[in-house]
Scaffold this active site. Structure first.
Site, PDB file in Angstrom:
ATOM      1  N   GLU A  96      58.395  60.385  71.439  1.00  0.00           N
ATOM      2  CA  GLU A  96      59.411  61.090  72.216  1.00  0.00           C
ATOM      3  C   GLU A  96      58.856  62.434  72.684  1.00  0.00           C
ATOM      4  O   GLU A  96      58.190  63.116  71.901  1.00  0.00           O
ATOM      5  CB  GLU A  96      60.663  61.324  71.355  1.00  0.00           C
ATOM      6  CG  GLU A  96      61.266  60.035  70.830  1.00  0.00           C
ATOM      7  CD  GLU A  96      62.493  60.254  69.940  1.00  0.00           C
ATOM      8  OE1 GLU A  96      62.991  61.395  69.852  1.00  0.00           O
ATOM      9  OE2 GLU A  96      62.952  59.266  69.342  1.00  0.00           O
ATOM     10  N   GLU A 126      66.530  56.708  77.692  1.00  0.00           N
ATOM     11  CA  GLU A 126      67.737  56.496  76.884  1.00  0.00           C
ATOM     12  C   GLU A 126      68.861  57.401  77.379  1.00  0.00           C
ATOM     13  O   GLU A 126      68.678  58.614  77.543  1.00  0.00           O
ATOM     14  CB  GLU A 126      67.435  56.800  75.400  1.00  0.00           C
ATOM     15  CG  GLU A 126      68.678  56.661  74.519  1.00  0.00           C
ATOM     16  CD  GLU A 126      68.366  56.581  73.026  1.00  0.00           C
ATOM     17  OE1 GLU A 126      67.186  56.486  72.638  1.00  0.00           O
ATOM     18  OE2 GLU A 126      69.347  56.599  72.251  1.00  0.00           O
TER      19      GLU A 126
HETATM   20  O1  KIV Z   1      64.587  53.854  67.350  1.00  0.00           O
HETATM   21  C1  KIV Z   1      65.024  53.053  68.190  1.00  0.00           C
HETATM   22  O2  KIV Z   1      65.563  51.985  67.872  1.00  0.00           O
HETATM   23  C2  KIV Z   1      64.896  53.420  69.589  1.00  0.00           C
HETATM   24  C3  KIV Z   1      65.772  52.696  70.567  1.00  0.00           C
HETATM   25  C4  KIV Z   1      67.137  53.251  70.512  1.00  0.00           C
HETATM   26  C5  KIV Z   1      65.200  52.755  71.934  1.00  0.00           C
HETATM   27  O3  KIV Z   1      64.161  54.297  69.924  1.00  0.00           O
END
Ligand code: KIV
Length: 264
Positions: free
Chosen positions: A113, A180
């Protein structure tokens, strides 16, 4: 035929979608991959849905490696993507060490991220043979900076910045972009501009792929179900039926529907 990053690029180039679902153990990895899901994500969402935390922050690299090993044993041909958890890629050496641990555990690519400042890290990983998915928009590891789980990119300035960051991260070597909780119009603009496949969750139906958390789409989310989630168990009648219904709905662009989308 095993799904690779090339399969996803081909799908994008042919205007075809692909489906992504989280799984965290061998049994579900087998069920999910045999039901036709293209990519299994070992998400750090496991901190919430398996471990009972109220965020993803407590998840460790050891946790992620344990679940990645289990998924790799059950997988039947899906591409395996594993999350680098909170502060496991704060520096480039850390990112390389921890991504290597996930790849050794059986991942085919890692997800992280961050925005423009992640470009050097993505470049370093990519140059060394580690495919990367760059997660933008609502980035749950930043929940304390974002002040909650909120839709991102709603105003024009934020939207322009996200478009710029997606472009920078792709240029740095990101093989996939994940968006997201962003307005569907913004996700469509980023998807059009990117050569790399773009996966959406709460990002409308114009992205190249869709992802959901397995527990959410089976209707067993602890707490309130997010707007972008559909309970496929009701439609599918069984776990296998639910996953197949999700795969078909994504392939035919019936999911997400209007009620699962965010407007600017
Ligand atoms: O951790 C996860 O499951 C994710 C999804 C929400 C994309 O990053």
């Amino acid at each position: 035929m095993a799904v690779t990053i090339n399969t996803l690029r081909e799908r994008k180039n042919n205007g075809e979608t692909f489906s992504v679902l989280t799984a965290y153990d061998a049994t579900f990895a087998q069920v999910v991959s045999e039901a036709g899901v293209d990519v299994i994500l070992i998400g750090d969402s496991l901190g919430m849905v398996l471990q009972g935390h109220d965020s993803t922050l407590p998840v460790t690299v050891d946790d992620m490696c344990y679940h990645t090993r289990a998924v790799a044993r059950g997988n039947r041909g899906a591409l395996i993507m594993a999350d680098l958890p909170f502060l496991s890629y704060g520096t480039i050496p850390q990112a390389l060490d921890n991504a290597a641990a996930l790849m050794r555990a059986g991942a085919h690519m890692v997800k992280l991220e961050g925005t423009d400042w992640m470009a050097d890290t993505i470049h370093a990983l990519s140059e060394r043979g580690i495919p990367v998915c760059a997660h933008l928009g609502l980035t749950p590891q930043f929940v304390n900076k974002l002040g909650g789980y909120k839709v991102q990119g709603r105003d024009e300035r934020q939207a322009e910045l996200m478009i710029e960051h997606a472009g920078m991260l792709e240029k740095a070597g990101a093989d996939i972009i994940l968006l997201e909780c962003v307005p569907n119009q913004l996700a469509a603009r980023i998807t059009q501009a990117a050569k790399a496949p773009v996966i959406g969750i709460g990002a409308g139906r114009d992205t190249d792929g869709q992802v959901l958390v397995l527990h959410d789409m089976l209707g067993v989310t602890p707490g309130r179900r997010p707007k972008f989630v559909k309970d496929f168990l009701t439609e599918g009648g069984s776990i296998e039926g639910a996953i197949k219904a999700y795969v078909s709905a994504v392939r035919e662009r019936r999911f997400p529907a209007e009620e699962h989308m965010f407007k600017a």
